[in-house]
Design an enzyme around this catalytic site. Structure first.
Site, PDB file in Angstrom:
ATOM      1  N   TYR A 183      47.125 104.756 104.366  1.00  0.00           N
ATOM      2  CA  TYR A 183      48.215 105.947 103.742  1.00  0.00           C
ATOM      3  C   TYR A 183      48.381 106.453 105.527  1.00  0.00           C
ATOM      4  CZ  TYR A 183      48.241 110.814 101.250  1.00  0.00           C
ATOM      5  OH  TYR A 183      49.306 111.785 101.729  1.00  0.00           O
TER       6      TYR A 183
ATOM      7  N   SER B 269      51.760 113.338 105.483  1.00  0.00           N
ATOM      8  CA  SER B 269      50.275 114.192 105.107  1.00  0.00           C
ATOM      9  C   SER B 269      50.357 114.000 106.167  1.00  0.00           C
ATOM     10  CB  SER B 269      49.794 112.858 104.541  1.00  0.00           C
ATOM     11  OG  SER B 269      48.291 113.230 104.615  1.00  0.00           O
TER      12      SER B 269
HETATM   13  N1  LIG Z   1      48.090 116.465  97.225  1.00  0.00           N
HETATM   14  C1  LIG Z   1      47.862 116.683  98.785  1.00  0.00           C
HETATM   15  O1  LIG Z   1      46.774 117.187  99.237  1.00  0.00           O
HETATM   16  C2  LIG Z   1      48.293 115.746  99.443  1.00  0.00           C
HETATM   17  C3  LIG Z   1      48.234 115.605 100.672  1.00  0.00           C
HETATM   18  C4  LIG Z   1      49.544 115.236 102.270  1.00  0.00           C
HETATM   19  C5  LIG Z   1      50.368 115.174 101.533  1.00  0.00           C
HETATM   20  N2  LIG Z   1      50.717 114.107  99.977  1.00  0.00           N
HETATM   21  C6  LIG Z   1      51.543 113.484  99.670  1.00  0.00           C
HETATM   22  O2  LIG Z   1      52.477 114.129  98.133  1.00  0.00           O
HETATM   23  C7  LIG Z   1      52.720 113.730  98.210  1.00  0.00           C
HETATM   24  C8  LIG Z   1      52.352 113.512  96.381  1.00  0.00           C
HETATM   25  O3  LIG Z   1      51.187 113.512  95.954  1.00  0.00           O
HETATM   26  P1  LIG Z   1      50.644 114.155  95.133  1.00  0.00           P
HETATM   27  O4  LIG Z   1      49.193 115.174  95.783  1.00  0.00           O
HETATM   28  O5  LIG Z   1      51.317 115.172  94.523  1.00  0.00           O
HETATM   29  O6  LIG Z   1      50.552 112.807  94.270  1.00  0.00           O
HETATM   30  P2  LIG Z   1      49.923 112.635  92.620  1.00  0.00           P
HETATM   31  O7  LIG Z   1      49.665 111.839  92.160  1.00  0.00           O
HETATM   32  O8  LIG Z   1      49.687 114.324  91.786  1.00  0.00           O
HETATM   33  O9  LIG Z   1      51.201 112.916  91.994  1.00  0.00           O
HETATM   34  C9  LIG Z   1      52.286 111.739  92.393  1.00  0.00           C
HETATM   35  C10 LIG Z   1      53.502 111.343  91.023  1.00  0.00           C
HETATM   36  O10 LIG Z   1      54.419 110.639  92.041  1.00  0.00           O
HETATM   37  C11 LIG Z   1      54.273 109.945  91.224  1.00  0.00           C
HETATM   38  N3  LIG Z   1      55.150 107.383  91.496  1.00  0.00           N
HETATM   39  C12 LIG Z   1      54.095 107.339  93.044  1.00  0.00           C
HETATM   40  N4  LIG Z   1      54.318 106.080  92.967  1.00  0.00           N
HETATM   41  C13 LIG Z   1      55.582 106.447  92.274  1.00  0.00           C
HETATM   42  C14 LIG Z   1      56.507 104.709  92.746  1.00  0.00           C
HETATM   43  N5  LIG Z   1      56.118 103.891  93.049  1.00  0.00           N
HETATM   44  N6  LIG Z   1      57.593 105.739  91.561  1.00  0.00           N
HETATM   45  C15 LIG Z   1      58.058 106.633  91.240  1.00  0.00           C
HETATM   46  N7  LIG Z   1      56.639 107.184  90.949  1.00  0.00           N
HETATM   47  C16 LIG Z   1      55.666 107.713  91.473  1.00  0.00           C
HETATM   48  C17 LIG Z   1      53.473 109.549  90.044  1.00  0.00           C
HETATM   49  O11 LIG Z   1      53.800 109.059  88.660  1.00  0.00           O
HETATM   50  C18 LIG Z   1      53.071 110.908  89.932  1.00  0.00           C
HETATM   51  O12 LIG Z   1      53.789 111.282  89.113  1.00  0.00           O
HETATM   52  C19 LIG Z   1      52.444 111.789  98.058  1.00  0.00           C
HETATM   53  O13 LIG Z   1      53.595 111.363  98.700  1.00  0.00           O
HETATM   54  C20 LIG Z   1      51.627 112.489  98.404  1.00  0.00           C
HETATM   55  O14 LIG Z   1      50.701 111.699  99.883  1.00  0.00           O
HETATM   56  C21 LIG Z   1      49.731 114.542  99.082  1.00  0.00           C
END
Ligand SMILES: NC(=O)c1ccc[n+]([C@@H]2O[C@H](COP(=O)([O-])OP(=O)(O)OC[C@H]3O[C@@H](n4cnc5c(N)ncnc54)[C@H](O)[C@@H]3O)[C@@H](O)[C@H]2O)c1
Length: 263
Positions: A158, A145
């Site tokens: 985080y 991230s």
């Molecule tokens: N969306 C953003 O702006 C952003 C920015 C930086 C990093 N990220 C990273 O991207 C990744 C995905 O984020 P997102 O925004 O799509 O999140 P989201 O919450 O929209 O989707 C995440 C998915 O991961 C699953 N999940 C969470 N914990 C889990 C576990 N312990 N075992 C199995 N499945 C699990 C959830 O059920 C969900 O379906 C994460 O690692 C997040 O930190 C997202």
């Protein structure tokens, strides 16, 4: 030829958000998919949607919690049983935790964020690397991230976990490059997914849309990113095209992490 033709790709956190967007892009590019999530309902809906959009795609789903080592072993074993190999691993599942100052941070939430974001990413590599080593081929894309390259107010666990992801990415790249395994991470900025929508709800419960547009003003592009924009970078990193990019954490953030002061 499609970029991931017949490549077996494992995606964690595939039920929604960035994982689902990458699953769609990978299906479009000819991949065989193993989708992992602990939210079974989201996982089933993801599979249903993918099968409708890409009827020729081969997709298996595995319900597993990436923070539990035995369940990680299970999703790896089941993928190998179904497809015989693992070419690419999108190590994406993660959570944000709650927003609070460091000294006030709830310890249970802190540990949960570390268990999923750090240990989950580590377990995934621990069980998939030996398979890629046997094949002498693999592509790993870990999800860090901007919080993995910068500090972010009110998000200590985080930020700690995502810096760790970036660090483990460098080590995997150093240790396994000689086995044909290429490991990189992405550092998304604010991308419009359910996780980010929840963060804006926490910042301004009465008007999350206002919090979103205020945040976008700090980005050079004056907007948030879209999951598809991240997915296209991920497909590049999972494909043959990334063969000499190794150990990098690539920001996908509209350039925001370069700024010092207002833009
Ligand atoms: N969306 C953003 O702006 C952003 C920015 C930086 C990093 N990220 C990273 O991207 C990744 C995905 O984020 P997102 O925004 O799509 O999140 P989201 O919450 O929209 O989707 C995440 C998915 O991961 C699953 N999940 C969470 N914990 C889990 C576990 N312990 N075992 C199995 N499945 C699990 C959830 O059920 C969900 O379906 C994460 O690692 C997040 O930190 C997202």
């Amino acid at each position: 030829m499609k970029k991931l033709e017949n490549k077996v790709i494992v995606i964690t956190g595939a039920g929604m958000g960035l994982g689902l967007a990458a699953a769609k892009e990978a299906a479009k590019n000819g991949a065989l998919l193993s989708l992992v999530d602990y939210n079974e309902k989201a996982l089933n809906e993801a599979k249903q949607g993918l099968s409708e959009e890409y009827p020729e795609a081969k997709v298996i789903t595995i319900a597993a919690d990436v923070s539990k080592e035995a369940e990680v072993k299970k999703y790896v074993d089941e993928t190998v049983k179904a497809f015989g190999r693992i070419d690419g691993f999108y190590n994406n599942a993660g959570i944000e935790g709650k927003q609070a100052l460091m000294a006030d941070y709830d310890l249970e939430v802190f540990r949960k964020v570390i268990d999923i974001n750090l240990m989950g990413v580590f377990y995934g590599m621990r069980y998939i690397i030996p398979i890629m080593q046997q094949q002498q081929y693999g592509r790993i894309v870990n999800v860090a991230s901007v919080g993995g390259i910068r500090g972010v107010m009110n998000q200590t666990p985080y930020v700690a976990s995502k810096h760790a992801v970036s660090g483990m990415t460098k080590n995997a790249a150093l240790e396994y490059g000689k086995h044909g395994i290429i490991t990189n991470a992405i550092a998304p900025g604010a991308i419009l997914t359910p996780m980010v929508a929840e963060a804006f709800r926490q910042v301004n419960p009465d008007d999350p849309k206002k919090a979103e547009s205020e945040y976008a003003q700090f980005n050079p592009t004056k907007r948030l990113g879209l999951p598809e924009e991240v997915a296209r970078v991920v497909i590049f990193l999972l494909s043959e095209d990334s063969s000499y990019v190794n150990g990098q954490t690539i920001a996908v953030d509209g350039g925001q992490s370069n700024a010092y002061g207002f833009v």
